[in-house]
Write a protein that holds these residues in place. Structure first.
Motif, PDB file in Angstrom:
ATOM      1  N   VAL A   6       0.825  -1.203   0.000  1.00 54.35           N
ATOM      2  CA  VAL A   6       0.000   0.000   0.000  1.00 54.35           C
ATOM      3  C   VAL A   6       0.862   1.257   0.000  1.00 54.35           C
ATOM      4  CG1 VAL A   6      -1.686   1.325   1.343  1.00 54.35           C
ATOM      5  CG2 VAL A   6      -2.010  -1.136   1.033  1.00 54.35           C
ATOM      6  N   SER A   7       2.005   1.192   0.689  1.00 50.48           N
ATOM      7  CA  SER A   7       2.873   2.375   0.781  1.00 50.48           C
ATOM      8  C   SER A   7       3.489   2.761  -0.555  1.00 50.48           C
ATOM      9  CB  SER A   7       3.979   2.133   1.811  1.00 50.48           C
ATOM     10  OG  SER A   7       5.040   1.343   1.275  1.00 50.48           O
ATOM     11  N   GLN A   8       3.388   1.893  -1.557  1.00 48.48           N
ATOM     12  CA  GLN A   8       3.886   2.248  -2.886  1.00 48.48           C
ATOM     13  C   GLN A   8       2.910   3.153  -3.638  1.00 48.48           C
ATOM     14  OE1 GLN A   8       7.064   0.987  -3.292  1.00 48.48           O
ATOM     15  NE2 GLN A   8       6.546   0.130  -1.267  1.00 48.48           N
ATOM     16  N   PHE A   9       1.666   3.202  -3.185  1.00 45.80           N
ATOM     17  CA  PHE A   9       0.623   3.920  -3.912  1.00 45.80           C
ATOM     18  C   PHE A   9       0.069   5.119  -3.155  1.00 45.80           C
ATOM     19  CE2 PHE A   9       0.741  -0.442  -5.312  1.00 45.80           C
ATOM     20  CZ  PHE A   9       0.792  -0.318  -6.691  1.00 45.80           C
ATOM     21  N   MET A  10       0.271   5.143  -1.856  1.00 48.52           N
ATOM     22  CA  MET A  10      -0.221   6.252  -1.035  1.00 48.52           C
ATOM     23  C   MET A  10       0.607   6.299   0.232  1.00 48.52           C
ATOM     24  SD  MET A  10      -3.727   4.401   0.240  1.00 48.52           S
ATOM     25  CE  MET A  10      -3.852   3.528  -1.344  1.00 48.52           C
ATOM     26  N   THR A  11       0.645   7.458   0.858  1.00 49.35           N
ATOM     27  CA  THR A  11       1.334   7.588   2.137  1.00 49.35           C
ATOM     28  C   THR A  11       0.385   7.187   3.253  1.00 49.35           C
ATOM     29  OG1 THR A  11       2.695   9.376   1.260  1.00 49.35           O
ATOM     30  CG2 THR A  11       2.594   9.158   3.654  1.00 49.35           C
ATOM     31  N   LEU A  12       0.864   6.336   4.129  1.00 48.05           N
ATOM     32  CA  LEU A  12       0.108   5.949   5.316  1.00 48.05           C
ATOM     33  C   LEU A  12       0.603   6.777   6.490  1.00 48.05           C
ATOM     34  CD1 LEU A  12       0.227   2.094   4.779  1.00 48.05           C
ATOM     35  CD2 LEU A  12      -1.792   3.554   4.541  1.00 48.05           C
ATOM     36  N   TYR A  13      -0.338   7.328   7.248  1.00 50.49           N
ATOM     37  CA  TYR A  13      -0.003   8.206   8.364  1.00 50.49           C
ATOM     38  C   TYR A  13      -0.463   7.589   9.683  1.00 50.49           C
ATOM     39  CZ  TYR A  13       0.677  11.758   4.746  1.00 50.49           C
ATOM     40  OH  TYR A  13       1.107  12.457   3.648  1.00 50.49           O
ATOM     41  N   PRO A  14       0.138   8.010  10.793  1.00 50.46           N
ATOM     42  CA  PRO A  14      -0.349   7.544  12.098  1.00 50.46           C
ATOM     43  C   PRO A  14      -1.847   7.802  12.246  1.00 50.46           C
ATOM     44  CG  PRO A  14       1.726   8.705  12.355  1.00 50.46           C
ATOM     45  CD  PRO A  14       1.309   8.907  10.926  1.00 50.46           C
ATOM     46  N   GLY A  15      -2.562   6.763  12.659  1.00 52.70           N
ATOM     47  CA  GLY A  15      -4.011   6.868  12.782  1.00 52.70           C
ATOM     48  C   GLY A  15      -4.765   6.378  11.569  1.00 52.70           C
ATOM     49  N   ASP A  16      -4.064   5.988  10.499  1.00 51.81           N
ATOM     50  CA  ASP A  16      -4.715   5.302   9.386  1.00 51.81           C
ATOM     51  C   ASP A  16      -4.951   3.840   9.778  1.00 51.81           C
ATOM     52  OD1 ASP A  16      -4.685   7.582   7.844  1.00 51.81           O
ATOM     53  OD2 ASP A  16      -3.047   6.925   6.539  1.00 51.81           O
ATOM     54  N   VAL A  17      -5.943   3.223   9.138  1.00 54.26           N
ATOM     55  CA  VAL A  17      -6.323   1.836   9.425  1.00 54.26           C
ATOM     56  C   VAL A  17      -6.342   1.054   8.118  1.00 54.26           C
ATOM     57  CG1 VAL A  17      -8.188   0.333  10.269  1.00 54.26           C
ATOM     58  CG2 VAL A  17      -7.679   2.482  11.457  1.00 54.26           C
ATOM     59  N   ILE A  18      -5.868  -0.186   8.170  1.00 55.10           N
ATOM     60  CA  ILE A  18      -5.994  -1.102   7.039  1.00 55.10           C
ATOM     61  C   ILE A  18      -6.810  -2.310   7.481  1.00 55.10           C
ATOM     62  CG2 ILE A  18      -4.809  -2.490   5.310  1.00 55.10           C
ATOM     63  CD1 ILE A  18      -2.332  -0.789   5.704  1.00 55.10           C
ATOM     64  N   ASN A  19      -7.949  -2.544   6.826  1.00 51.92           N
ATOM     65  CA  ASN A  19      -8.714  -3.773   7.007  1.00 51.92           C
ATOM     66  C   ASN A  19      -8.147  -4.808   6.038  1.00 51.92           C
ATOM     67  OD1 ASN A  19     -10.364  -2.496   8.852  1.00 51.92           O
ATOM     68  ND2 ASN A  19     -12.124  -2.308   7.498  1.00 51.92           N
ATOM     69  N   THR A  20      -7.707  -5.952   6.551  1.00 44.77           N
ATOM     70  CA  THR A  20      -6.859  -6.847   5.770  1.00 44.77           C
ATOM     71  C   THR A  20      -7.579  -8.023   5.117  1.00 44.77           C
ATOM     72  OG1 THR A  20      -6.238  -8.077   7.768  1.00 44.77           O
ATOM     73  CG2 THR A  20      -4.816  -6.240   7.123  1.00 44.77           C
TER      74      THR A  20
END
Length: 285
Positions: free
Chosen positions: A231-245
């Protein structure tokens, strides 16, 4: 640590569940549990020290609502078709790369809050999922080690879905994923140090007391570390973001006709080993 937020919707206060299972008030230590806290090593250190002291005020859990364990969520990135058994049951080819869609942060409710069946819905479905909470900014990560180092913790998520809206009404999946109350989260945010292997977690879900999903994160096509890295290749993930896996097999969509989709009055319970349990009653929107 098991971090949580308790109180009426919109007025939750931070708390933790200590090693003895006692609910403790954190509001005198930190203002809330959010991305800012998760990115602040000093603040997390104060929380740990307070927890270990045994001196935090005790909260009476009786009748106290548990809200989502994370405030001010930035974005919810979701991974579709991420379990081998779920792909098989729906007749889908396992994806060559992770399938990404989004849920709005305003779909998040507490783990035991009411979930609303959308007006006109005939195909509301259940999905127990492991949620990954980001604690460090992640962009263009190169390794799985880097990816896991960005994870603050884990939680139970219920990726409620409306399959007709999602699949049959045109466009992307978003229409079937973003109905109000469609992402119960919690009860706890369990810090990453307490989850020794995110690929060895049992997931279960019941509808009206009947076991429907009984899986394990070992069945994931793309591991937690690979999902975060990818995911980090397509968007920046920031503290407080969530990924449902993603979800394991056992959803209504994958069952024979007539598929047992959810209706108002149904009760869904779900849990992930070590991360807690949810219970929702479904009511009409």
């Amino acid at each position: 640590m098991k971090l949580l937020r308790v109180g009426t919707a919109g007025s939750e206060r931070p708390a933790l569940l200590d090693a003895e299972g006692i609910l403790r008030d954190l509001s005198g230590v930190v203002p809330d549990i959010d991305g800012a806290l998760l990115a602040d090593d000093a603040a997390l250190g104060r929380v740990r020290a307070a927890a270990e002291s045994g001196e935090l005020p005790v909260l009476d859990a009786d009748g106290l609502r548990v809200g989502p364990p994370l405030a001010r969520i930035g974005k919810i990135v979701c991974i579709g078709l991420n379990y081998h058994d779920h792909a098989r049951e729906t007749g889908a080819e396992p994806p060559a790369e992770p399938v990404i869609f989004f849920k709005a942060a305003d779909t998040v409710v507490g783990p035991d809050d009411t979930v609303l069946v959308p007006r006109g819905s005939l195909k509301t479905d259940w999905e127990v999922e492991l949620a990954v909470v980001i604690g460090r900014t992640a962009r263009y990560l190169e390794s799985h080690e880097e990816a896991l180092a960005r994870v603050a913790g884990y939680a139970v998520a219920h990726d409620v879905s409306e399959r007709e809206f999602q699949i049959e009404r045109g466009g992307t999946w978003d229409k079937g994923k973003n109905c109000e109350t469609f992402n119960p989260l919690g009860p706890w945010l369990v810090t990453a140090d307490e989850v020794s292997d995110p690929q060895d977690l049992p997931l279960k879900l019941w509808v009206n007391g009947e076991l429907k999903q009984d899986g394990t994160t070992a069945e994931q096509i793309f591991s937690v570390a690979e999902v975060v890295r990818y995911v980090s290749q397509f968007m920046t993930l920031y503290p407080g973001d969530v990924i449902n896996t993603g979800t394991p097999a056992g959803v209504a969509l994958g069952q024979p006709e007539p598929k047992p989709y959810l209706r108002a009055g149904d009760v869904v319970e779900l849990e992930i080993g070590g991360l807690g349990r949810q219970r929702q009653e479904f009511k009409p929107a």
